[in-house]
Design a protein around this motif. Structure first.
Motif, mmCIF file in Angstrom:
data_model
loop_
_atom_site.group_PDB
_atom_site.id
_atom_site.type_symbol
_atom_site.label_atom_id
_atom_site.label_comp_id
_atom_site.label_asym_id
_atom_site.label_seq_id
_atom_site.Cartn_x
_atom_site.Cartn_y
_atom_site.Cartn_z
ATOM 1 N N ASN A 64 0.841 -1.200 0.000
ATOM 2 C CA ASN A 64 0.000 0.000 0.000
ATOM 3 C C ASN A 64 0.874 1.248 0.000
ATOM 4 O O ASN A 64 1.945 1.265 0.609
ATOM 5 N N PRO A 65 0.395 2.319 -0.654
ATOM 6 C CA PRO A 65 1.188 3.549 -0.669
ATOM 7 C C PRO A 65 1.262 4.189 0.714
ATOM 8 O O PRO A 65 0.330 4.077 1.511
ATOM 9 N N VAL A 66 2.397 4.830 0.989
ATOM 10 C CA VAL A 66 2.579 5.553 2.244
ATOM 11 C C VAL A 66 1.902 6.915 2.098
ATOM 12 O O VAL A 66 2.192 7.664 1.163
ATOM 13 N N ILE A 67 0.992 7.209 3.018
ATOM 14 C CA ILE A 67 0.250 8.470 2.981
ATOM 15 C C ILE A 67 0.478 9.201 4.298
ATOM 16 O O ILE A 67 0.300 8.634 5.373
ATOM 17 N N THR A 68 0.879 10.471 4.203
ATOM 18 C CA THR A 68 1.101 11.309 5.365
ATOM 19 C C THR A 68 0.291 12.587 5.199
ATOM 20 O O THR A 68 0.425 13.271 4.180
ATOM 21 N N ASN A 69 -0.540 12.901 6.192
ATOM 22 C CA ASN A 69 -1.388 14.104 6.127
ATOM 23 C C ASN A 69 -2.181 14.162 4.818
ATOM 24 O O ASN A 69 -2.221 15.198 4.151
ATOM 25 N N ASP A 70 -2.760 13.058 4.442
ATOM 26 C CA ASP A 70 -3.585 12.937 3.231
ATOM 27 C C ASP A 70 -2.804 13.134 1.931
ATOM 28 O O ASP A 70 -3.394 13.377 0.876
ATOM 29 N N ASN A 71 -1.483 13.058 1.983
ATOM 30 C CA ASN A 71 -0.653 13.180 0.783
ATOM 31 C C ASN A 71 0.203 11.934 0.604
ATOM 32 O O ASN A 71 0.733 11.389 1.573
ATOM 33 N N TYR A 72 0.326 11.519 -0.650
ATOM 34 C CA TYR A 72 1.189 10.389 -0.949
ATOM 35 C C TYR A 72 2.642 10.811 -0.747
ATOM 36 O O TYR A 72 3.032 11.904 -1.134
ATOM 37 N N ARG A 73 3.421 9.926 -0.170
ATOM 38 C CA ARG A 73 4.863 10.139 -0.056
ATOM 39 C C ARG A 73 5.491 9.516 -1.295
ATOM 40 O O ARG A 73 5.286 8.337 -1.574
ATOM 41 N N LEU A 74 6.227 10.306 -2.047
ATOM 42 C CA LEU A 74 6.832 9.813 -3.281
ATOM 43 C C LEU A 74 8.215 9.250 -3.020
ATOM 44 O O LEU A 74 8.922 9.689 -2.109
ATOM 45 N N GLN A 75 8.601 8.279 -3.858
ATOM 46 C CA GLN A 75 9.946 7.740 -3.805
ATOM 47 C C GLN A 75 10.884 8.845 -4.311
ATOM 48 O O GLN A 75 10.648 9.408 -5.378
#
Length: 125
Positions: A64-75
């Protein structure tokens, strides 16, 4: 009428923000017609952005994608590719049916300056 995908998405956001406003039937019809048109025209691009975001996102162990404060964390290694693709998508020009509104038609709606900026292209003086 020709506009960018970004402009179409911003205008759609404006229309969605005013879905619950009580306006006369003619204005409601025109706003609804434009909203459906913008939604249809931007659907492919919004799905492409979502797919690109998911592809470039950092992933948890379960995938699952990492989401912080409703934003996707990009590689980190994919940020430049993502930004390039996003810019390409958002600056793409699309052509839609010309639907415009007069200031008198929009008078019943209370809008902010930022909303006005996003919808200005549809206002005819």
């Amino acid at each position: 009428m020709t506009l960018t995908v970004q402009s179409a998405i911003d205008s759609l956001s404006f229309l969605n923000a005013h879905l619950g406003d009580k306006v006369n039937i003619r204005l409601a019809y025109k706003m609804n017609k434009l909203g459906k048109l913008l939604d249809n025209e931007t659907q492919f691009f919004r799905e492409t952005i979502q797919k690109e975001t998911h592809e470039c996102a950092k992933k948890e162990e379960n995938g699952n994608p990492v989401i912080t404060n409703d934003n996707y964390r990009l590689q980190p290694e994919k940020i430049e590719k993502y930004n390039s693709k996003l810019t390409e998508i958002l600056t793409t020009e699309i052509t839609i049916e010309d639907i415009s509104f007069t200031l008198d038609e929009l008078a019943p709606i209370e809008i902010s300056m930022s909303e006005l900026n996003s919808f200005e292209k549809f206002i005819q003086e």
